[in-house]
Design a protein around this motif. Structure first.
Motif, PDB file in Angstrom:
ATOM      1  N   VAL A  46     -16.828 -54.760  36.415  1.00 19.52           N
ATOM      2  CA  VAL A  46     -15.818 -55.159  37.401  1.00 19.52           C
ATOM      3  C   VAL A  46     -16.445 -56.083  38.447  1.00 19.52           C
ATOM      4  CG1 VAL A  46     -14.286 -54.332  39.200  1.00 19.52           C
ATOM      5  CG2 VAL A  46     -14.378 -53.144  37.038  1.00 19.52           C
ATOM      6  N   CYS A  49     -16.768 -59.451  36.997  1.00 25.50           N
ATOM      7  CA  CYS A  49     -15.464 -60.121  36.956  1.00 25.50           C
ATOM      8  C   CYS A  49     -15.099 -60.668  38.330  1.00 25.50           C
ATOM      9  CB  CYS A  49     -14.385 -59.141  36.501  1.00 25.50           C
ATOM     10  SG  CYS A  49     -14.546 -58.636  34.804  1.00 25.50           S
ATOM     11  N   LYS A  50     -15.355 -59.860  39.371  1.00 24.73           N
ATOM     12  CA  LYS A  50     -15.023 -60.324  40.719  1.00 24.73           C
ATOM     13  C   LYS A  50     -15.821 -61.570  41.076  1.00 24.73           C
ATOM     14  CE  LYS A  50     -13.602 -55.997  42.874  1.00 24.73           C
ATOM     15  NZ  LYS A  50     -13.858 -55.045  43.959  1.00 24.73           N
ATOM     16  N   VAL A  53     -14.194 -64.447  39.490  1.00 18.61           N
ATOM     17  CA  VAL A  53     -12.960 -64.792  40.206  1.00 18.61           C
ATOM     18  C   VAL A  53     -13.296 -65.536  41.491  1.00 18.61           C
ATOM     19  CG1 VAL A  53     -10.958 -63.856  41.421  1.00 18.61           C
ATOM     20  CG2 VAL A  53     -11.646 -62.885  39.250  1.00 18.61           C
ATOM     21  N   VAL A  58      -8.831 -67.631  42.818  1.00 19.64           N
ATOM     22  CA  VAL A  58      -7.814 -66.691  42.323  1.00 19.64           C
ATOM     23  C   VAL A  58      -6.689 -67.412  41.588  1.00 19.64           C
ATOM     24  CG1 VAL A  58      -6.270 -64.819  42.989  1.00 19.64           C
ATOM     25  CG2 VAL A  58      -8.341 -65.210  44.261  1.00 19.64           C
ATOM     26  N   GLU A  59      -6.399 -68.637  41.996  1.00 18.72           N
ATOM     27  CA  GLU A  59      -5.275 -69.332  41.362  1.00 18.72           C
ATOM     28  C   GLU A  59      -5.642 -69.792  39.955  1.00 18.72           C
ATOM     29  OE1 GLU A  59      -6.171 -69.526  45.323  1.00 18.72           O
ATOM     30  OE2 GLU A  59      -6.908 -71.095  44.003  1.00 18.72           O
ATOM     31  N   ASN A  60      -6.966 -70.084  39.754  1.00 19.00           N
ATOM     32  CA  ASN A  60      -7.354 -70.681  38.483  1.00 19.00           C
ATOM     33  C   ASN A  60      -7.839 -69.665  37.470  1.00 19.00           C
ATOM     34  OD1 ASN A  60      -6.955 -73.054  39.846  1.00 19.00           O
ATOM     35  ND2 ASN A  60      -9.102 -73.193  40.482  1.00 19.00           N
ATOM     36  N   ILE A  61      -7.918 -68.399  37.856  1.00 22.62           N
ATOM     37  CA  ILE A  61      -8.528 -67.431  36.950  1.00 22.62           C
ATOM     38  C   ILE A  61      -7.585 -67.128  35.799  1.00 22.62           C
ATOM     39  CG2 ILE A  61      -7.707 -65.329  38.124  1.00 22.62           C
ATOM     40  CD1 ILE A  61     -11.199 -65.849  36.692  1.00 22.62           C
ATOM     41  N   THR A  62      -8.131 -67.093  34.579  1.00 25.56           N
ATOM     42  CA  THR A  62      -7.341 -66.719  33.406  1.00 25.56           C
ATOM     43  C   THR A  62      -8.090 -65.632  32.651  1.00 25.56           C
ATOM     44  OG1 THR A  62      -8.434 -68.306  31.973  1.00 25.56           O
ATOM     45  CG2 THR A  62      -6.466 -69.059  33.141  1.00 25.56           C
ATOM     46  N   LEU A  63      -7.374 -64.942  31.780  1.00 25.59           N
ATOM     47  CA  LEU A  63      -8.015 -63.917  30.964  1.00 25.59           C
ATOM     48  C   LEU A  63      -9.091 -64.539  30.085  1.00 25.59           C
ATOM     49  CD1 LEU A  63      -5.141 -61.546  29.897  1.00 25.59           C
ATOM     50  CD2 LEU A  63      -7.250 -60.896  31.002  1.00 25.59           C
ATOM     51  N   LEU A  66     -12.302 -64.987  31.938  1.00 25.84           N
ATOM     52  CA  LEU A  66     -12.994 -63.718  32.131  1.00 25.84           C
ATOM     53  C   LEU A  66     -13.704 -63.299  30.853  1.00 25.84           C
ATOM     54  CD1 LEU A  66     -10.456 -61.598  34.212  1.00 25.84           C
ATOM     55  CD2 LEU A  66     -12.724 -62.283  34.908  1.00 25.84           C
ATOM     56  N   ILE A  67     -12.973 -63.375  29.736  1.00 22.51           N
ATOM     57  CA  ILE A  67     -13.563 -62.966  28.468  1.00 22.51           C
ATOM     58  C   ILE A  67     -14.799 -63.807  28.182  1.00 22.51           C
ATOM     59  CG2 ILE A  67     -13.207 -62.865  25.979  1.00 22.51           C
ATOM     60  CD1 ILE A  67     -10.250 -62.343  26.554  1.00 22.51           C
ATOM     61  N   VAL A  70     -17.770 -63.066  31.002  1.00 22.17           N
ATOM     62  CA  VAL A  70     -18.318 -61.729  31.258  1.00 22.17           C
ATOM     63  C   VAL A  70     -18.785 -61.017  29.991  1.00 22.17           C
ATOM     64  CG1 VAL A  70     -17.852 -59.522  32.368  1.00 22.17           C
ATOM     65  CG2 VAL A  70     -16.753 -61.578  33.223  1.00 22.17           C
ATOM     66  N   THR A  71     -18.139 -61.296  28.847  1.00 19.96           N
ATOM     67  CA  THR A  71     -18.419 -60.493  27.650  1.00 19.96           C
ATOM     68  C   THR A  71     -19.876 -60.477  27.202  1.00 19.96           C
ATOM     69  OG1 THR A  71     -16.162 -60.904  26.912  1.00 19.96           O
ATOM     70  CG2 THR A  71     -17.686 -60.040  25.300  1.00 19.96           C
TER      71      THR A  71
END
Lengths: 118, 176
Positions: A46, A49-50, A53, A58-63, A66-67, A70-71
């Motif tokens: 987490v 991920c933060k 972000v 915050v406006e540009n973050i997508t799943l 993140l994948i 961070v993965t």
């Protein structure tokens, strides 16, 4: 894709299906979640991920972002003890499957060829 | 011999399980970021935090202000003036012409008389009734106007006739 790969894929699918049907997969899932939570791995992920972000906004973050970001690190930082425990349980589950199935031609045919692979 | 395949299957299965847990975490973080403002909620105070910080000093209240009676101001929606809150209600009464002692009818009369000078006397007298007929439709107004007119002339019969006509048509009664 070689024949070997195809067979492996098939075996993986069969094993997975058996685990789902017997309910073992859910049990394994639950155990994994508990272990990863206890050891603090989840909180680490987490935090990662933060950070992502914060970098991206915050406006540009997508799943997908993140994948992608961070993965790799998350996979590496899984504690060995947790990994060992789960692998052992999965192996047991699969051996139980193959011992239960009366006719398992695919298993035996692969076992003879499996020496040189991986 | 069998173990190799077994191991690769186990390994892949394990990876799948970990991936599932990870996706769950990503969904949670993504949702918190996009749909709430709670992603960084457990972190050090920001500017907003300091704006609403609780004050705990002697002699001041929780907002940091002295405990005297504060004068609240508001803007009248009718005339857009700044008013003291304690005077707001009485002002509204006068301003909108709805209180007991509001002389809106009089001020309206003055306004209409200055705009058009050819107003008939009848209109004058009957416009005074708009005070308690504010939301009535035009029909009702004109009917009352006609009734008042009749009364003014002193013709009681015509009034009754009027009333009878409208009601008799419906109920079939015709006493006269």
């Amino acid at each position: 894709m070689t024949d070997m790969d195809k067979t492996n894929h098939r075996m993986l699918a069969i094993a997975k299906q058996n685990m789902v049907e017997s309910g073992e997969r859910d049990q394994l899932m639950q155990l994994l979640r508990t272990r990863l939570l206890e050891c603090g791995w989840r909180d680490q992920v987490v935090m990662e991920c933060k950070d992502v972000v914060r970098d991206v906004g915050v406006e540009n973050i997508t799943l997908d972002k993140l994948i992608a970001e961070v993965t790799p690190k998350a996979r590496q930082t899984v504690p060995d003890s947790v990994k060992r425990e789960l692998l052992q349980k999965i192996k047991n589950s699969i051996s139980n499957q193959s011992s239960l199935s009366s006719s398992a031609p695919s298993f035996s045919s692969v076992s003879s060829v499996s020496f040189n692979h991986n | 011999m069998f173990c190799d395949v077994n191991f690769s299957i186990s390994s892949e299965t394990f990876d799948e399980l970990v991936e599932e847990v990870l996706i769950g975490v990503y969904f949670e973080v993504h949702r918190a970021a996009k749909h709430t403002k709670c992603l960084f909620v457990d972190e050090s105070p920001t500017l907003e935090h300091e704006k609403y910080a609780i004050i705990d000093k002697k002699g001041l209240d929780i907002f940091g202000e002295l405990p005297i009676k504060k004068q609240m101001e508001c803007v009248c929606p009718n005339c857009h003036r700044n008013l003291a809150a304690s005077r707001f209600a009485p002002h509204l009464e006068k301003c909108m012409g709805m209180g007991r002692n509001s002389s809106r009818i009089a001020s309206k009369r003055i306004a209409t008389s200055s705009v058009k000078n050819n107003d008939s006397d009848d209109d004058y007298d009957n416009n005074g009734d708009t005070d308690w007929n504010v939301y009535c439709g035009d029909q009702k107004k004109t009917r009352r106007k006609r009734l008042k007119n009749a009364n003014g002339i002193g013709n009681g019969n015509s009034v009754h006739k009027k009333v009878n006509n409208s009601k008799a048509n419906k109920s079939g009664l015709n006493t006269k």
